[in-house]
Scaffold this active site. Structure first.
Site, short mmCIF file in Angstrom:
data_model
loop_
_atom_site.label_atom_id
_atom_site.label_comp_id
_atom_site.label_asym_id
_atom_site.label_seq_id
_atom_site.Cartn_x
_atom_site.Cartn_y
_atom_site.Cartn_z
CE LYS A 9 -3.89 2.85 -4.80
NZ LYS A 9 -2.70 2.46 -4.01
N GLY A 31 -10.14 -2.38 -4.51
CA GLY A 31 -10.22 -2.37 -5.96
C GLY A 31 -11.24 -1.39 -6.52
NE ARG A 90 -10.42 -2.90 6.37
CZ ARG A 90 -9.81 -3.77 5.58
NH1 ARG A 90 -9.39 -4.92 6.08
NH2 ARG A 90 -9.59 -3.50 4.31
#
Length: 674
Positions: free
Chosen positions: A178, A185, A312
């Site tokens: 990651k 993604g 957010r």
């Protein structure tokens, strides 16, 4: 499975707010927001504008050149142009966004999601400019900006995290690579063998650097049967942190969410309480204020692990609004003005499910689609951006409309379609039906995959996990044009109706040659329609039992035996869209006698979309196998593999990294092995 009203609310006693560095924060300054610039585009800009209008707050839009006539621009009180097309030249330019706010007289900035919404430097620049930042403190954004640092902070706060092996071995497989600085993604790779690890790390670093400006990546255990569950948070500057329910976002493609729902189904009450408590602890640990989401990976045995915190508003926030009745944007504005949140969360009522409608082709590795959008119409007149259940139970959040053009510059999402109902099965059925009966005329979409997923027995039984779409791909991506032959006949009859004289087109007093029309489906298959209309009615080759009931320019009704099928017909140049109970079909009318054309060389690979070549996977002279990636194209915020069509030798490679290509550009040639 939640039905009726479920009280998940807990009273949250106010505690002194602390910053990410542990120091106690001063109470917030009270202010009044009069004009909000949304530093974003599309449906999130429209969503924020709706709440601002209801609260009497002026709105300011920004737009790139391709977005000059976009719905969010037309709806704003004031709009400011950001010259250019690419995000790097427009929506990612903090200096231009702040200058736009000053020029338009805005006193506050809402970042939306994506772009600079989780950029601590941008948040600080907004504050330094004397504007109100409608989001969390820059320090909180920075604390969660790196997934590795966020995990360290969460572990220190007692929130469960997945341990990242420093030197992975066989026992650690499978692994997920990651990007530390981003999400959506990008920079993610699944590694199932140690031999794959070096290549996955290199590819993830390259993609992460380009997407987020940092090539830092890390590894963590990959749980194939894990669920993606998240908790909606809202916090004010006085120490109140609320967990506003949870969502399941497990149905994903390329690690990006496709279907989300609230509340998350099939979770034990104790696990739900622990998830909410962990999310609140995560927010408190960094002195969070405003809207945010704590994301967790839920294992089959009920254990859960912190993944990241999105600082957010989330794309999927509508499902939380529909089950709580809260306006999350209004709460964001209230917190930014220095207001207090209520001390107790509201109960959740019923179930809401959201489907993301993308201009993409799931049958072709989720390849994005571009072009004009002629019509986007849902049944039942769904209300746009409403925060409560509508009479139809449907909500539509979209940044496009009839006349919009889907370009390569931005994400391929057309709309979010949300259904609310008292029970989960009812919500799934309502949403699937709405998508089935929607009229979507333009680029290909993932609509059929969404409806099949919503009707799949495993989904209805809440047997969810992040590999759901891959596991059931065989039934979710079956060819969608089974009705094409009959639809082609309907298209031909509708076309004839537009040129009808006193006698029906094709009618002859004496036997004659049949009327002939040729069409190509969206999958590239061609079909030929041959028919006559005589005194005895319709005579169509291949359709001996078909009777013409009605034919008009925009409607054709055919009876096939005892079955009557009605088609709504719309024509846009040579493209004909037909909508019926059997589904939607798009056909392109072909010339009956086409001019001779040059045929593409066997083994030639043509660009399927406009985009930029980002890297190569082979060199001229290499022996390649069918399906082997030869190069990658970047378009619409995603990378797309261009693979060898057959076993053979790569004889030509006409592009390199950085080359921009248009659809149909010859990229490479593979000579098939004899």
């Amino acid at each position: 499975m939640p039905t009726g009203t479920t009280d998940q609310g807990d009273k949250h006693v106010q505690q002194p707010a602390t910053a990410a560095d542990g120091r106690e924060q001063a109470p917030p300054q009270r202010r009044t927001i009069r004009s909000v610039l949304v530093a974003n585009r599309g449906e999130i800009a429209r969503r924020v504008f709706r709440t601002c209008r209801e609260l009497g707050i002026a709105t300011v839009a920004v737009h790139s050149d391709p977005d000059g006539d976009a719905p969010h621009v037309r709806e704003a009180d004031t709009a400011v142009r950001l010259p250019g097309a690419a995000p790097a030249d427009t929506y990612l330019r903090a200096d231009l966004l702040i200058a736009a706010a000053r020029a338009a007289g805005a006193d506050a900035v809402h970042p939306g999601y994506g772009f600079l919404s989780e950029n601590a430097e941008f948040a600080q620049a907004v504050l330094d400019a004397g504007l109100t930042w409608i989001g969390p403190p820059p320090a909180a954004i920075a604390a969660m900006g790196s997934k590795t640092e966020a995990k360290r902070l969460m572990a220190a706060a007692g929130v469960p995290v997945l341990s990242a092996p420093e030197r992975p071995g066989e026992a650690d497989l499978p692994l997920l690579v990651k990007a530390a600085a981003g999400g959506g993604g990008r920079g993610m790779r699944i590694v199932r063998t140690l031999a794959e690890l070096p290549g996955a790390l290199a590819a993830a670093r390259t993609e992460a650097a380009k997407a987020f400006g940092s090539d830092e990546v890390f590894c963590e255990p990959y749980l194939p049967a894990g669920r993606h569950v998240e908790v909606q948070l809202m916090a004010d500057g006085y120490g109140t942190v609320l967990a506003l329910g949870d969502r399941d976002c497990s149905l994903q493609r390329r690690h990006q969410k496709v279907i989300e729902e609230a509340p998350a189904p099939g979770i034990a009450d104790t696990t739900r309480r622990d998830l909410h408590a962990a999310a609140v602890a995560a927010a408190r640990a960094i002195g969070y204020t405003g809207a945010g989401t704590a994301e967790f990976l839920l294992a089959p045995d009920g254990r859960f692990f912190f993944l990241e915190m999105n600082t957010r508003l989330q794309v999927e926030h509508p499902v939380t609004e529909c089950v709580t009745g809260l306006d999350l944007v209004a709460l964001q504005l209230a917190v930014a003005e220095g207001g207090h949140l209520p001390e107790q969360t509201p109960p959740t009522t019923g179930c809401a499910i959201e489907a993301r409608l993308y201009a993409e082709d799931p049958d072709q590795d989720w390849q994005p689609q571009t072009g004009p959008l002629h019509l986007i119409e849902l049944p039942g007149e769904p209300v746009e951006f409403t925060t409560r259940a509508t009479p139809t139970g449907l909500r539509l959040d979209s940044g496009v409309g009839a006349g919009s053009t889907v370009t390569v510059h931005y994400d391929a999402m057309l709309a979010k379609v949300i259904a609310w109902a008292p029970t989960r099965p009812a919500a799934a059925r309502l949403l699937a039906d709405a998508l089935t009966r929607a009229r979507l005329h333009g680029p290909r979409t993932n609509r059929d995959l969404l409806t099949r997923a919503l009707r799949h027995p495993a989904f209805l039984d809440a047997r969810l996990h992040t590999g759901f779409l891959d596991e059931h791909a065989a039934v979710l991506t079956v060819p969608a044009d089974k009705d094409a032959p009959l639809a082609a006949l309907a298209a031909a009859l509708a076309d004839a109706a537009t040129r009808r004289t006193e006698l029906p087109s094709g009618w002859r007093n004496l036997p004659s040659q049949p009327q002939v029309k040729r069409y190509r489906t969206a999958d590239g298959a061609e079909s030929e329609v041959r028919y006559r209309i005589t005194r005895d009615g319709l005579q169509a080759e291949g359709h001996p039992d078909t009777v013409l009931v009605e034919a008009a320019e925009d409607r054709v009704v055919l009876a096939v035996g005892a079955l009557r099928r009605s088609y709504r017909v719309a024509r846009y140049g040579p493209v004909v869209h037909l909508d019926s109970a059997a589904g939607a079909t798009a056909l392109t009318a072909l010339d009956r006698f086409p001019d001779p054309v040059l045929h593409t060389e066997p083994g030639a690979l043509l660009a399927p979309m406009p985009g930029t070549v980002v890297r190569l996977g082979a060199a001229v002279g290499d022996r390649v196998t069918a399906g082997q990636p030869l190069l990658w194209l970047e378009a619409m915020k995603m990378e797309h593999r261009i693979t060898a069509p057959t076993d053979g030798t790569l004889t030509d490679l006409l592009v390199g990294p950085g080359h921009q290509v248009e659809p149909g550009t010859l990229l490479a040639v593979v000579a098939e092995t004899a």
